[in-house]
Motif scaffolding. Structure first.
Motif, PDB file in Angstrom:
ATOM      1  N   ARG A  40      -8.565   3.592  13.023  1.00 15.46           N
ATOM      2  CA  ARG A  40      -9.883   4.204  12.917  1.00 15.46           C
ATOM      3  C   ARG A  40     -10.343   4.165  11.464  1.00 15.46           C
ATOM      4  O   ARG A  40      -9.553   4.369  10.550  1.00 15.46           O
ATOM      5  CB  ARG A  40      -9.783   5.655  13.399  1.00 15.46           C
ATOM      6  N   LEU A  41     -11.610   3.897  11.253  1.00 11.82           N
ATOM      7  CA  LEU A  41     -12.198   3.930   9.917  1.00 11.82           C
ATOM      8  C   LEU A  41     -12.900   5.269   9.695  1.00 11.82           C
ATOM      9  O   LEU A  41     -13.600   5.755  10.577  1.00 11.82           O
ATOM     10  CB  LEU A  41     -13.221   2.810   9.741  1.00 11.82           C
ATOM     11  N   THR A  42     -12.692   5.830   8.529  1.00  7.78           N
ATOM     12  CA  THR A  42     -13.407   7.041   8.115  1.00  7.78           C
ATOM     13  C   THR A  42     -13.986   6.770   6.733  1.00  7.78           C
ATOM     14  O   THR A  42     -13.591   5.810   6.056  1.00  7.78           O
ATOM     15  CB  THR A  42     -12.444   8.246   8.029  1.00  7.78           C
ATOM     16  N   TRP A  43     -14.910   7.618   6.310  1.00  7.95           N
ATOM     17  CA  TRP A  43     -15.480   7.446   4.973  1.00  7.95           C
ATOM     18  C   TRP A  43     -14.378   7.502   3.915  1.00  7.95           C
ATOM     19  O   TRP A  43     -14.399   6.755   2.938  1.00  7.95           O
ATOM     20  CB  TRP A  43     -16.557   8.506   4.694  1.00  7.95           C
ATOM     21  N   LYS A  44     -13.411   8.383   4.108  1.00  7.25           N
ATOM     22  CA  LYS A  44     -12.315   8.513   3.143  1.00  7.25           C
ATOM     23  C   LYS A  44     -11.551   7.188   3.004  1.00  7.25           C
ATOM     24  O   LYS A  44     -11.259   6.741   1.893  1.00  7.25           O
ATOM     25  CB  LYS A  44     -11.382   9.632   3.596  1.00  7.25           C
ATOM     26  N   LYS A  45     -11.226   6.548   4.130  1.00  7.00           N
ATOM     27  CA  LYS A  45     -10.501   5.276   4.097  1.00  7.00           C
ATOM     28  C   LYS A  45     -11.343   4.159   3.502  1.00  7.00           C
ATOM     29  O   LYS A  45     -10.845   3.323   2.753  1.00  7.00           O
ATOM     30  CB  LYS A  45     -10.042   4.892   5.503  1.00  7.00           C
ATOM     31  N   VAL A  46     -12.632   4.138   3.835  1.00  2.51           N
ATOM     32  CA  VAL A  46     -13.524   3.091   3.310  1.00  2.51           C
ATOM     33  C   VAL A  46     -13.646   3.215   1.800  1.00  2.51           C
ATOM     34  O   VAL A  46     -13.523   2.220   1.070  1.00  2.51           O
ATOM     35  CB  VAL A  46     -14.914   3.173   3.993  1.00  2.51           C
ATOM     36  N   ILE A  47     -13.863   4.434   1.314  1.00  2.87           N
ATOM     37  CA  ILE A  47     -14.020   4.644  -0.130  1.00  2.87           C
ATOM     38  C   ILE A  47     -12.709   4.348  -0.861  1.00  2.87           C
ATOM     39  O   ILE A  47     -12.704   3.682  -1.900  1.00  2.87           O
ATOM     40  CB  ILE A  47     -14.516   6.080  -0.414  1.00  2.87           C
ATOM     41  N   ALA A  48     -11.581   4.814  -0.303  1.00  2.13           N
ATOM     42  CA  ALA A  48     -10.283   4.546  -0.942  1.00  2.13           C
ATOM     43  C   ALA A  48     -10.003   3.045  -0.996  1.00  2.13           C
ATOM     44  O   ALA A  48      -9.554   2.524  -2.021  1.00  2.13           O
ATOM     45  CB  ALA A  48      -9.169   5.269  -0.195  1.00  2.13           C
ATOM     46  N   GLY A  49     -10.281   2.339   0.097  1.00  2.00           N
ATOM     47  CA  GLY A  49     -10.080   0.891   0.113  1.00  2.00           C
ATOM     48  C   GLY A  49     -10.972   0.182  -0.883  1.00  2.00           C
ATOM     49  O   GLY A  49     -10.549  -0.763  -1.557  1.00  2.00           O
ATOM     50  N   GLY A  50     -12.222   0.632  -0.999  1.00  2.25           N
ATOM     51  CA  GLY A  50     -13.143   0.044  -1.970  1.00  2.25           C
ATOM     52  C   GLY A  50     -12.685   0.264  -3.399  1.00  2.25           C
ATOM     53  O   GLY A  50     -12.763  -0.636  -4.234  1.00  2.25           O
ATOM     54  N   ILE A  51     -12.200   1.469  -3.664  1.00  2.00           N
ATOM     55  CA  ILE A  51     -11.716   1.777  -5.015  1.00  2.00           C
ATOM     56  C   ILE A  51     -10.514   0.907  -5.368  1.00  2.00           C
ATOM     57  O   ILE A  51     -10.465   0.298  -6.438  1.00  2.00           O
ATOM     58  CB  ILE A  51     -11.361   3.280  -5.134  1.00  2.00           C
ATOM     59  N   VAL A  52      -9.543   0.829  -4.462  1.00  2.00           N
ATOM     60  CA  VAL A  52      -8.326   0.059  -4.739  1.00  2.00           C
ATOM     61  C   VAL A  52      -8.645  -1.425  -4.942  1.00  2.00           C
ATOM     62  O   VAL A  52      -8.209  -2.047  -5.915  1.00  2.00           O
ATOM     63  CB  VAL A  52      -7.283   0.248  -3.614  1.00  2.00           C
ATOM     64  N   SER A  53      -9.427  -2.007  -4.032  1.00  2.00           N
ATOM     65  CA  SER A  53      -9.735  -3.431  -4.182  1.00  2.00           C
ATOM     66  C   SER A  53     -10.603  -3.679  -5.418  1.00  2.00           C
ATOM     67  O   SER A  53     -10.427  -4.685  -6.104  1.00  2.00           O
ATOM     68  CB  SER A  53     -10.408  -3.978  -2.926  1.00  2.00           C
ATOM     69  N   GLY A  54     -11.501  -2.763  -5.716  1.00  4.20           N
ATOM     70  CA  GLY A  54     -12.335  -2.910  -6.909  1.00  4.20           C
ATOM     71  C   GLY A  54     -11.530  -2.837  -8.185  1.00  4.20           C
ATOM     72  O   GLY A  54     -11.761  -3.601  -9.128  1.00  4.20           O
ATOM     73  N   ILE A  55     -10.575  -1.904  -8.238  1.00  2.51           N
ATOM     74  CA  ILE A  55      -9.741  -1.779  -9.434  1.00  2.51           C
ATOM     75  C   ILE A  55      -8.903  -3.045  -9.635  1.00  2.51           C
ATOM     76  O   ILE A  55      -8.791  -3.552 -10.756  1.00  2.51           O
ATOM     77  CB  ILE A  55      -8.859  -0.520  -9.361  1.00  2.51           C
ATOM     78  N   TRP A  56      -8.322  -3.579  -8.552  1.00  2.00           N
ATOM     79  CA  TRP A  56      -7.551  -4.807  -8.686  1.00  2.00           C
ATOM     80  C   TRP A  56      -8.418  -5.952  -9.199  1.00  2.00           C
ATOM     81  O   TRP A  56      -8.006  -6.730 -10.070  1.00  2.00           O
ATOM     82  CB  TRP A  56      -6.911  -5.211  -7.358  1.00  2.00           C
ATOM     83  N   LEU A  57      -9.627  -6.060  -8.660  1.00  2.00           N
ATOM     84  CA  LEU A  57     -10.545  -7.097  -9.125  1.00  2.00           C
ATOM     85  C   LEU A  57     -10.899  -6.869 -10.592  1.00  2.00           C
ATOM     86  O   LEU A  57     -10.952  -7.813 -11.393  1.00  2.00           O
ATOM     87  CB  LEU A  57     -11.808  -7.106  -8.255  1.00  2.00           C
ATOM     88  N   GLY A  58     -11.121  -5.614 -10.956  1.00  2.00           N
ATOM     89  CA  GLY A  58     -11.438  -5.271 -12.345  1.00  2.00           C
ATOM     90  C   GLY A  58     -10.308  -5.583 -13.300  1.00  2.00           C
ATOM     91  O   GLY A  58     -10.536  -6.059 -14.416  1.00  2.00           O
ATOM     92  N   VAL A  59      -9.074  -5.301 -12.892  1.00  2.00           N
ATOM     93  CA  VAL A  59      -7.918  -5.620 -13.732  1.00  2.00           C
ATOM     94  C   VAL A  59      -7.847  -7.131 -13.956  1.00  2.00           C
ATOM     95  O   VAL A  59      -7.648  -7.600 -15.090  1.00  2.00           O
ATOM     96  CB  VAL A  59      -6.603  -5.100 -13.091  1.00  2.00           C
ATOM     97  N   PHE A 109     -18.106  -1.774  -8.376  1.00  2.00           N
ATOM     98  CA  PHE A 109     -18.366  -2.868  -7.441  1.00  2.00           C
ATOM     99  C   PHE A 109     -17.634  -2.631  -6.120  1.00  2.00           C
ATOM    100  O   PHE A 109     -18.192  -2.837  -5.037  1.00  2.00           O
ATOM    101  CB  PHE A 109     -17.928  -4.204  -8.059  1.00  2.00           C
ATOM    102  N   GLY A 110     -16.370  -2.210  -6.189  1.00  2.58           N
ATOM    103  CA  GLY A 110     -15.592  -1.954  -4.982  1.00  2.58           C
ATOM    104  C   GLY A 110     -16.195  -0.853  -4.129  1.00  2.58           C
ATOM    105  O   GLY A 110     -16.255  -0.964  -2.896  1.00  2.58           O
ATOM    106  N   LEU A 111     -16.640   0.221  -4.764  1.00  3.31           N
ATOM    107  CA  LEU A 111     -17.281   1.315  -4.021  1.00  3.31           C
ATOM    108  C   LEU A 111     -18.535   0.840  -3.299  1.00  3.31           C
ATOM    109  O   LEU A 111     -18.735   1.131  -2.118  1.00  3.31           O
ATOM    110  CB  LEU A 111     -17.649   2.460  -4.973  1.00  3.31           C
ATOM    111  N   ILE A 112     -19.365   0.107  -4.007  1.00  7.48           N
ATOM    112  CA  ILE A 112     -20.624  -0.364  -3.414  1.00  7.48           C
ATOM    113  C   ILE A 112     -20.353  -1.389  -2.313  1.00  7.48           C
ATOM    114  O   ILE A 112     -20.917  -1.300  -1.220  1.00  7.48           O
ATOM    115  CB  ILE A 112     -21.544  -0.958  -4.509  1.00  7.48           C
ATOM    116  N   SER A 113     -19.464  -2.352  -2.592  1.00 10.15           N
ATOM    117  CA  SER A 113     -19.243  -3.426  -1.619  1.00 10.15           C
ATOM    118  C   SER A 113     -18.520  -2.938  -0.365  1.00 10.15           C
ATOM    119  O   SER A 113     -18.578  -3.592   0.671  1.00 10.15           O
ATOM    120  CB  SER A 113     -18.475  -4.584  -2.256  1.00 10.15           C
ATOM    121  N   ALA A 114     -17.854  -1.795  -0.424  1.00 17.64           N
ATOM    122  CA  ALA A 114     -17.208  -1.249   0.774  1.00 17.64           C
ATOM    123  C   ALA A 114     -18.115  -0.256   1.494  1.00 17.64           C
ATOM    124  O   ALA A 114     -18.160  -0.220   2.729  1.00 17.64           O
ATOM    125  CB  ALA A 114     -15.886  -0.579   0.407  1.00 17.64           C
ATOM    126  N   SER A 115     -18.850   0.549   0.733  1.00 18.91           N
ATOM    127  CA  SER A 115     -19.649   1.630   1.327  1.00 18.91           C
ATOM    128  C   SER A 115     -20.928   1.137   2.001  1.00 18.91           C
ATOM    129  O   SER A 115     -21.278   1.629   3.078  1.00 18.91           O
ATOM    130  CB  SER A 115     -20.013   2.658   0.253  1.00 18.91           C
TER     131      SER A 115
END
Length: 160
Positions: free
Chosen positions: A64-83, A110-116
Motif C-alpha cells: 500500500r502507498l501512503t503519503w509517508k511512504k511516497v515522501i520518504a521514498g522521494g527524499i531517499v532517491s533525491g538525496i542519492w541523486l544529489g550525492v 527534486f526527489g520530493l517534487i518528483s515523487a509527490s
C-alpha cells in the motif's frame, strides 16, 4: 551493388520463430536447462529457439502507498541523486563539501517534487506500488528440422 549493401545494413525485422517443437516446459528455467543440457552434449544449439507461449502481463502488488511512504521514498532517491551530482560537481570544480551540500539539498527538493506530484495527481486511484512482468504460460523449445529428431532423443535422457 548499392542496394545489396543497404539490405545488409538494414535492421532485421522481428519474425516468428520457426522449427519443430522438441520439448515444452512450464518454466523458463526448465527450458533453459534443457538447452544447456543439449549444449553440454555438443549439440549445435544455434539450431534451437526457446519460445514463450500464451504470454501474460502480470502486475505483482508490493504494498500500500501512503503519503509517508511516497515522501520518504522521494527524499531517499533525491538525496542519492544529489550525492551523485554533488560528487560529480566536486570533481569538476575541485571542492567537495560545498558542491556535495548543494547537490544533496537540490536532490532532496527534486526527489520530493518528483515523487509527490505524480502521487497527488492520481487522487487516490492508485494507492499501491507494484511491478510488471511479462511471463509465458509455457516455454516451447523449437529446433531446426534437420536436427530436431536428434535433439528430441537427447532431451528424452534429461531428467528434470
Amino acid at each position: 551493388m548499392g542496394q545489396a549493401n543497404a539490405q545488409r545494413r538494414a535492421p532485421q525485422l522481428p519474425t516468428p520463430p520457426s522449427g519443430w517443437p522438441i520439448a515444452s516446459y512450464p518454466t523458463y528455467a526448465e527450458a533453459q536447462r534443457a538447452v544447456d543440457f543439449l549444449s553440454d552434449q555438443q549439440f549445435p544449439v544455434q539450431d534451437v529457439t526457446i519460445v514463450g507461449v500464451d504470454l501474460m502481463q502480470v502486475e505483482r502488488v508490493l504494498g500500500r502507498l501512503t503519503w509517508k511512504k511516497v515522501i520518504a521514498g522521494g527524499i531517499v532517491s533525491g538525496i542519492w541523486l544529489g550525492v551523485f551530482f554533488g560528487l560529480l560537481l566536486g570533481i569538476v570544480t575541485g571542492g567537495f563539501l560545498g558542491p556535495l551540500i548543494v547537490g544533496i539539498i537540490g536532490g532532496l527538493i527534486f526527489g520530493l517534487i518528483s515523487a509527490s506530484v505524480p502521487y497527488a495527481a492520481t487522487k487516490g486511484q492508485r494507492d499501491f506500488s507494484s511491478t510488471m512482468q511479462l511471463v509465458a504460460g509455457r516455454y516451447d523449445v523449437l529446433c531446426d528440422p534437420k536436427t530436431a529428431e536428434q535433439a528430441r532423443d537427447m532431451l528424452s535422457r534429461l531428467s528434470l
